[in-house]
Design a protein around this motif. Structure first.
Motif, mmCIF file in Angstrom:
data_model
loop_
_atom_site.group_PDB
_atom_site.id
_atom_site.type_symbol
_atom_site.label_atom_id
_atom_site.label_comp_id
_atom_site.label_asym_id
_atom_site.label_seq_id
_atom_site.Cartn_x
_atom_site.Cartn_y
_atom_site.Cartn_z
ATOM 1 N N MET A 1 0.815 -1.337 -0.302
ATOM 2 C CA MET A 1 0.074 -0.133 -0.093
ATOM 3 C C MET A 1 0.683 1.366 -0.081
ATOM 4 O O MET A 1 1.887 1.333 0.551
ATOM 5 N N ASP A 2 0.576 2.275 -0.809
ATOM 6 C CA ASP A 2 1.436 3.435 -0.898
ATOM 7 C C ASP A 2 0.569 4.472 -0.031
ATOM 8 O O ASP A 2 -0.806 4.375 -0.041
ATOM 9 N N ILE A 3 1.415 5.289 0.966
ATOM 10 C CA ILE A 3 0.373 6.212 1.872
ATOM 11 C C ILE A 3 1.067 7.537 1.673
ATOM 12 O O ILE A 3 2.294 7.644 1.816
ATOM 13 N N GLU A 4 0.349 8.687 1.277
ATOM 14 C CA GLU A 4 0.768 9.865 1.212
ATOM 15 C C GLU A 4 0.404 10.467 2.877
ATOM 16 O O GLU A 4 -0.750 10.588 3.067
ATOM 17 N N ILE A 5 1.334 11.085 3.452
ATOM 18 C CA ILE A 5 1.039 11.783 4.958
ATOM 19 C C ILE A 5 1.502 13.350 4.416
ATOM 20 O O ILE A 5 2.678 13.356 4.373
ATOM 21 N N GLY A 6 0.502 14.033 4.345
ATOM 22 C CA GLY A 6 0.878 15.601 3.943
ATOM 23 C C GLY A 6 1.571 15.395 2.556
ATOM 24 O O GLY A 6 0.858 14.748 1.936
ATOM 25 N N SER A 7 2.848 15.931 2.281
ATOM 26 C CA SER A 7 3.230 15.877 1.076
ATOM 27 C C SER A 7 4.579 14.760 0.763
ATOM 28 O O SER A 7 5.081 14.564 -0.007
ATOM 29 N N ASN A 8 4.387 13.897 1.742
ATOM 30 C CA ASN A 8 5.322 12.732 1.899
ATOM 31 C C ASN A 8 4.819 11.464 1.452
ATOM 32 O O ASN A 8 3.734 11.008 1.723
ATOM 33 N N LEU A 9 5.386 10.649 0.545
ATOM 34 C CA LEU A 9 5.019 9.436 0.014
ATOM 35 C C LEU A 9 5.761 8.366 0.581
ATOM 36 O O LEU A 9 7.064 8.417 0.462
ATOM 37 N N PHE A 10 5.009 7.340 0.915
ATOM 38 C CA PHE A 10 5.734 6.135 1.594
ATOM 39 C C PHE A 10 5.260 5.098 0.503
ATOM 40 O O PHE A 10 3.953 4.688 0.553
ATOM 41 N N ARG A 11 6.006 4.482 -0.279
ATOM 42 C CA ARG A 11 5.507 3.429 -1.361
ATOM 43 C C ARG A 11 5.833 2.192 -0.743
ATOM 44 O O ARG A 11 6.875 2.028 0.155
#
Length: 142
Positions: free
Chosen positions: A1-11
């Motif tokens: 799962m890809d998670i965007e938190i604010g402008s940060n992307l965790f792929r």
């Protein structure tokens, strides 16, 4: 799962988000309809649990202080009295979750604020970072 938190992307995450080294919330996808399921423990400034969300449902809500609104692709947890959004997440596409608004205390008593442009934990700000989690957790703060 890809998670965007604010402008940060965790792929390529496993759906877990840890803050300051402590697991804070977990997201998964409901097999029957693809909706995101959220598990979250919410704390006050002293680190005491005040609410808990299990599978996108309020399981514990001290003094009925919080309300949870959800649709098929959006989930929003708010403080009832102030109207402050504690956490809002959307699912813009399968396999991707966006958290664009948040205002909550970590278990360590630090304020975490999330806006579309950044994530701030106490005095530490994270913005525009992209991380491949390689199947692990999305990690904020340290």
């Amino acid at each position: 799962m890809d998670i965007e938190i604010g402008s940060n992307l965790f792929r390529n995450t496993n759906g877990a988000v840890e803050i300051e080294g402590v697991p804070h919330f977990q997201m998964s996808v409901k097999p029957s309809n693809g909706a995101v399921l959220l598990n979250l423990a919410l704390f006050d400034q002293s680190g005491r649990m005040v609410a808990k969300v299990v599978d996108s449902t309020l399981a514990f809500n001290e003094r009925r202080a919080y309300e949870l609104n959800k649709t098929g692709t959006m989930l929003e947890l708010k403080e009832q009295e102030s109207g402050t959004v504690v956490l809002r997440l959307t699912q813009p596409s399968p396999g991707r979750v966006t958290i664009d608004q948040g205002h909550f205390w970590t278990i360590k008593g630090h304020l975490c604020t999330i806006s579309p442009t950044e994530c701030k934990i106490d005095t530490h700000t994270v913005s525009k970072q992209e991380t491949d989690a390689n199947g692990g957790v999305a990690s904020l703060g340290g």
